[in-house]
Design an enzyme around this catalytic site. Structure first.
Site, PDB file in Angstrom:
ATOM      1  N   ASP A   1       0.853  -1.444  -0.030  1.00 33.27           N
ATOM      2  CA  ASP A   1       0.129   0.056  -0.022  1.00 33.27           C
ATOM      3  C   ASP A   1       0.891   1.433  -0.171  1.00 33.27           C
ATOM      4  OD1 ASP A   1      -1.838   1.987   0.462  1.00 33.27           O
ATOM      5  OD2 ASP A   1      -3.020   0.762   1.659  1.00 33.27           O
TER       6      ASP A   1
ATOM      7  N   ASP B   1      -3.133   7.179  -3.633  1.00 36.18           N
ATOM      8  CA  ASP B   1      -3.245   6.158  -2.664  1.00 36.18           C
ATOM      9  C   ASP B   1      -3.563   4.928  -3.413  1.00 36.18           C
ATOM     10  OD1 ASP B   1      -3.413   4.646  -0.152  1.00 36.18           O
ATOM     11  OD2 ASP B   1      -4.986   5.728   0.811  1.00 36.18           O
TER      12      ASP B   1
ATOM     13  N   HIS C   1     -11.676   6.392   1.307  1.00 33.82           N
ATOM     14  CA  HIS C   1     -11.718   7.826   2.294  1.00 33.82           C
ATOM     15  C   HIS C   1     -11.489   8.666   1.176  1.00 33.82           C
ATOM     16  CE1 HIS C   1      -7.349   7.177   1.981  1.00 33.82           C
ATOM     17  NE2 HIS C   1      -7.634   6.288   2.202  1.00 33.82           N
TER      18      HIS C   1
ATOM     19  N   HIS D   1      -7.629  11.769   5.249  1.00 32.96           N
ATOM     20  CA  HIS D   1      -9.009  11.473   5.481  1.00 32.96           C
ATOM     21  C   HIS D   1      -9.753  12.713   5.571  1.00 32.96           C
ATOM     22  CE1 HIS D   1      -8.724   7.052   6.128  1.00 32.96           C
ATOM     23  NE2 HIS D   1      -7.346   7.543   6.677  1.00 32.96           N
TER      24      HIS D   1
ATOM     25  N   GLU E   1     -10.816   1.244  -1.407  1.00 31.33           N
ATOM     26  CA  GLU E   1     -10.071   0.361  -1.151  1.00 31.33           C
ATOM     27  C   GLU E   1     -10.642  -1.085  -0.160  1.00 31.33           C
ATOM     28  OE1 GLU E   1      -7.297   1.105   1.915  1.00 31.33           O
ATOM     29  OE2 GLU E   1      -8.020   3.122   2.140  1.00 31.33           O
TER      30      GLU E   1
ATOM     31  N   GLU F   1      -6.562  -0.969  -3.868  1.00 32.42           N
ATOM     32  CA  GLU F   1      -7.075   0.404  -3.883  1.00 32.42           C
ATOM     33  C   GLU F   1      -6.434   1.075  -5.084  1.00 32.42           C
ATOM     34  OE1 GLU F   1      -4.961   2.043  -0.419  1.00 32.42           O
ATOM     35  OE2 GLU F   1      -6.558   3.692  -0.047  1.00 32.42           O
TER      36      GLU F   1
HETATM   37 MN    MN Z   1      -3.746   2.790   0.863  1.00 30.41          MN
HETATM   38 MN    MN Z   2      -6.517   4.443   1.422  1.00 33.08          MN
END
Ligand code: MN
Ligand code: MN
Length: 297
Positions: A85, A96, A156, A164, A189, A282
């Site tokens: 990640d 992300d 998010h 976030h 994700e 994700e």
């Molecule tokens: Mn991530």
């Molecule tokens: Mn994430």
């Protein structure tokens, strides 16, 4: 959204996608997780980005928030289910991305389920869609494969220098949901598991985030707090990133004091409740007038 912001989101996404491809190629049995983490984070910088958070390398029943320590001797083993990640930012605009891989093997059903759930979610994203609809699509897809979504992990919204942005995207059907609007940037994700479908906290934390200045007893605590405030602001950092500021034992005591005092937030390692394997996929998407653009695609 401003054109400048849009371009930086796209640039961060391109870097993240490239680093992901390179990182995945380095996952093999016998390799140290620490070596992969250092490779990934240096590649981000080499391509002109900065890590938006420490690379998470979570294996098997560990779902998230594992990042190697400076002294980590853990090595990948054959058949490990690895979740890589990666977060990249360009001037605060974040991408992300996460992928899962089996060490020395092919994609398993669990990975395919998480990837298909992510694709289904991306297909329905447009202005006006409710996050509850996305959660329902993710849940249905994962259950159709015979697995459970992890209900207490979510996607998010992203904001500038903020991971976030005040909105979560569930991986299960929910009663209420927020409405996505044009210009929103969100990380989707899905996590799929053969276990209980929930994660629980481990005691240990390796990833932290600056919260506020506090009175502190240890000299090392004060030095770490000043350093992370200056260098990472409100974005997460790894124990590894401050390991040069104190000897190992003092470092760990200082991080404990910092977390206990409320100066930093500790992201505890998250494991599947039944210690069952977890797969994650994700992408980051930007909502457009008629759908969305996958910045990390
Ligand atoms: Mn991530
Ligand atoms: Mn994430």
């Amino acid at each position: 959204m401003e054109e400048d912001a849009r371009e930086k989101y796209i640039q961060a996404g391109k870097i993240a996608a490239q680093v992901m491809e390179r990182g995945l190629r380095e996952v093999r049995a016998g390799k140290r997780l620490l070596e992969l983490a250092e490779f990934v984070e240096s590649e981000i910088e080499r391509l002109g980005g900065k890590p938006a958070f420490p690379v998470n390398i979570s294996v098997n029943h560990i779902a998230a928030h594992y990042s190697p320590t400076a002294w980590d001797e853990t090595r990948f083993e054959e058949n490990d289910l690895v979740k890589l990640d990666i977060g990249v930012h360009v001037d605060g605009y974040i991408a992300d991305i996460a992928r899962s891989i089996v060490v020395g093997g092919e994609k398993n059903e669990l990975i395919l389920a998480s990837e298909e759930a992510l694709q289904r979610a991306i297909e329905i994203i447009r202005p006006g869609v409710r996050t509850s609809e996305i959660g329902a699509a993710v849940e249905e897809t994962i259950r159709r494969h015979g697995f459970k979504p992890v209900e207490n992990l979510t996607g998010h919204r992203l904001g500038r220098y903020s991971l976030h942005g005040g909105m979560t995207v569930p991986n299960v059907r929910t009663r209420h949901g927020d409405v996505l609007r044009e210009g929103d940037v969100v990380a989707i994700e899905p996590f799929a598991t053969t276990g209980a479908g929930r994660v629980v906290d481990e005691k240990e934390a390796i990833i932290f985030r600056y919260l506020r200045d506090r009175p502190l007893r240890m000299r090392e605590s004060r030095a770490i707090l000043a350093y992370v405030k200056k260098n990472f602001g409100g974005l997460p950092f790894a124990e590894r990133w401050v390991a040069h500021l104190a000897p190992r034992h003092r470092l760990q005591l200082a991080l404990r004091e910092l977390a206990y005092s409320g100066a930093i937030y500790a992201y505890r390692i998250l494991r599947e409740k039944k210690r069952a394997p977890v797969a994650q996929a994700e992408h980051t998407v930007m909502v457009t007038s008629d759908g969305c653009v996958v910045t990390t695609g």
